[in-house]
Motif scaffolding. Structure first.
Motif, mmCIF file in Angstrom:
data_model
loop_
_atom_site.group_PDB
_atom_site.id
_atom_site.type_symbol
_atom_site.label_atom_id
_atom_site.label_comp_id
_atom_site.label_asym_id
_atom_site.label_seq_id
_atom_site.Cartn_x
_atom_site.Cartn_y
_atom_site.Cartn_z
ATOM 1 N N THR A 108 43.375 46.821 47.920
ATOM 2 C CA THR A 108 43.715 45.626 48.678
ATOM 3 C C THR A 108 44.190 46.032 50.066
ATOM 4 O O THR A 108 45.123 46.826 50.196
ATOM 5 C CB THR A 108 44.806 44.801 47.980
ATOM 6 O OG1 THR A 108 44.313 44.327 46.726
ATOM 7 C CG2 THR A 108 45.196 43.599 48.839
ATOM 8 N N GLN A 163 41.037 41.705 49.168
ATOM 9 C CA GLN A 163 41.032 42.328 47.849
ATOM 10 C C GLN A 163 39.620 42.795 47.550
ATOM 11 O O GLN A 163 38.683 42.006 47.583
ATOM 12 C CB GLN A 163 41.495 41.325 46.794
ATOM 13 C CG GLN A 163 42.934 40.870 46.969
ATOM 14 C CD GLN A 163 43.281 39.757 45.985
ATOM 15 O OE1 GLN A 163 42.992 38.584 46.206
ATOM 16 N NE2 GLN A 163 43.890 40.131 44.890
ATOM 17 N N MET A 164 39.493 44.083 47.252
ATOM 18 C CA MET A 164 38.185 44.680 47.018
ATOM 19 C C MET A 164 38.127 45.226 45.595
ATOM 20 O O MET A 164 39.010 45.990 45.200
ATOM 21 C CB MET A 164 37.924 45.802 48.020
ATOM 22 C CG MET A 164 38.082 45.377 49.477
ATOM 23 S SD MET A 164 37.710 46.695 50.645
ATOM 24 C CE MET A 164 39.066 47.824 50.285
ATOM 25 N N SER A 165 37.106 44.822 44.873
ATOM 26 C CA SER A 165 36.953 45.306 43.509
ATOM 27 C C SER A 165 35.524 45.788 43.306
ATOM 28 O O SER A 165 34.645 45.525 44.126
ATOM 29 C CB SER A 165 37.303 44.212 42.505
ATOM 30 O OG SER A 165 36.436 43.107 42.647
ATOM 31 N N THR A 166 35.311 46.462 42.198
ATOM 32 C CA THR A 166 33.994 47.032 41.881
ATOM 33 C C THR A 166 33.435 47.764 43.096
ATOM 34 O O THR A 166 32.285 47.602 43.501
ATOM 35 C CB THR A 166 33.016 45.935 41.418
ATOM 36 O OG1 THR A 166 33.681 44.989 40.590
ATOM 37 C CG2 THR A 166 31.866 46.533 40.619
ATOM 38 N N LEU A 167 34.272 48.602 43.671
ATOM 39 C CA LEU A 167 33.863 49.332 44.864
ATOM 40 C C LEU A 167 32.784 50.356 44.538
ATOM 41 O O LEU A 167 32.755 50.925 43.429
ATOM 42 C CB LEU A 167 35.066 50.025 45.488
ATOM 43 C CG LEU A 167 36.042 49.091 46.216
ATOM 44 C CD1 LEU A 167 37.406 49.748 46.383
ATOM 45 C CD2 LEU A 167 35.474 48.684 47.561
ATOM 46 N N GLY A 226 36.493 51.174 41.271
ATOM 47 C CA GLY A 226 37.906 50.915 41.496
ATOM 48 C C GLY A 226 38.162 49.751 42.434
ATOM 49 O O GLY A 226 37.233 49.086 42.900
ATOM 50 N N SER A 227 39.442 49.544 42.720
ATOM 51 C CA SER A 227 39.870 48.410 43.543
ATOM 52 C C SER A 227 40.874 48.854 44.604
ATOM 53 O O SER A 227 41.608 49.833 44.409
ATOM 54 C CB SER A 227 40.523 47.330 42.667
ATOM 55 O OG SER A 227 39.635 46.858 41.680
ATOM 56 N N ARG A 230 32.597 40.378 44.908
ATOM 57 C CA ARG A 230 33.405 41.589 44.677
ATOM 58 C C ARG A 230 34.671 41.598 45.533
ATOM 59 O O ARG A 230 35.689 42.141 45.118
ATOM 60 C CB ARG A 230 32.593 42.839 44.980
ATOM 61 C CG ARG A 230 31.351 42.996 44.145
ATOM 62 C CD ARG A 230 30.695 44.367 44.376
ATOM 63 N NE ARG A 230 30.277 44.556 45.759
ATOM 64 C CZ ARG A 230 30.730 45.542 46.534
ATOM 65 N NH1 ARG A 230 31.611 46.417 46.074
ATOM 66 N NH2 ARG A 230 30.279 45.658 47.780
ATOM 67 N N PHE A 231 34.600 41.024 46.721
ATOM 68 C CA PHE A 231 35.732 41.004 47.650
ATOM 69 C C PHE A 231 36.274 39.585 47.758
ATOM 70 O O PHE A 231 35.525 38.610 47.661
ATOM 71 C CB PHE A 231 35.303 41.464 49.041
ATOM 72 C CG PHE A 231 34.949 42.921 49.158
ATOM 73 C CD1 PHE A 231 34.785 43.734 48.050
ATOM 74 C CD2 PHE A 231 34.795 43.492 50.414
ATOM 75 C CE1 PHE A 231 34.466 45.070 48.170
ATOM 76 C CE2 PHE A 231 34.469 44.831 50.563
ATOM 77 C CZ PHE A 231 34.286 45.624 49.431
ATOM 78 N N THR A 232 37.585 39.490 47.990
ATOM 79 C CA THR A 232 38.226 38.200 48.202
ATOM 80 C C THR A 232 39.144 38.287 49.417
ATOM 81 O O THR A 232 40.031 39.139 49.462
ATOM 82 C CB THR A 232 39.050 37.775 46.982
ATOM 83 O OG1 THR A 232 38.205 37.694 45.829
ATOM 84 C CG2 THR A 232 39.700 36.408 47.218
#
Length: 129
Positions: free
Chosen positions: A19, A84-88, A16-17, A69-71
């Protein structure tokens, strides 16, 4: 020093993601763009770890564990920094802190908590498998 308020944490499943936001609050006598902003995290029993940093010109640096994965980003007009965090994954579970520094930080120093003079309160991120 600058007052920081972090928000956006929560519980998500792996993959999941989320922010996170870090907003400067209160009356300040310095420009937000003058601060290098960073996100750190601390899991139970572990040391505080630098996750990402962004300087006033938008230059970014990431830890190897989150690269791709993070921005990290910032809106100087709104006095807000984001993560922004994705593919946690469950290894990302931690208390996340935002921090600000007026120092010019290098590739070696940006991840040292001692370089930052202002910290927001932590916001919990929990990733379940």
């Amino acid at each position: 020093q600058v007052q920081l308020v972090a928000s956006g944490g929560g519980s998500v499943q792996a993959g999941g993601s989320l922010t996170l936001s870090c907003e400067r609050s209160g009356i300040e006598y310095s420009h937000f763009r003058d601060y290098c902003m960073a996100w750190f995290r601390q899991a139970p029993g572990k040391e505080r770890e630098g996750v990402a940093t962004i300087d006033g010109n938008g230059r970014t640096t990431y830890s190897e564990s989150v690269k791709g994965r993070f921005t990290i980003s910032r809106d100087n007009a709104k006095n807000i920094a984001y993560l922004q965090m994705s593919t946690l994954n469950p290894e990302d579970t931690a208390l996340y802190y935002c921090a600000a520094s007026l120092f010019v930080l290098s590739a070696d120093s940006w991840s040292s908590p001692e370089e930052y003079t202002s910290w927001g309160q932590g916001t919990q991120v929990t990733v379940s498998s």
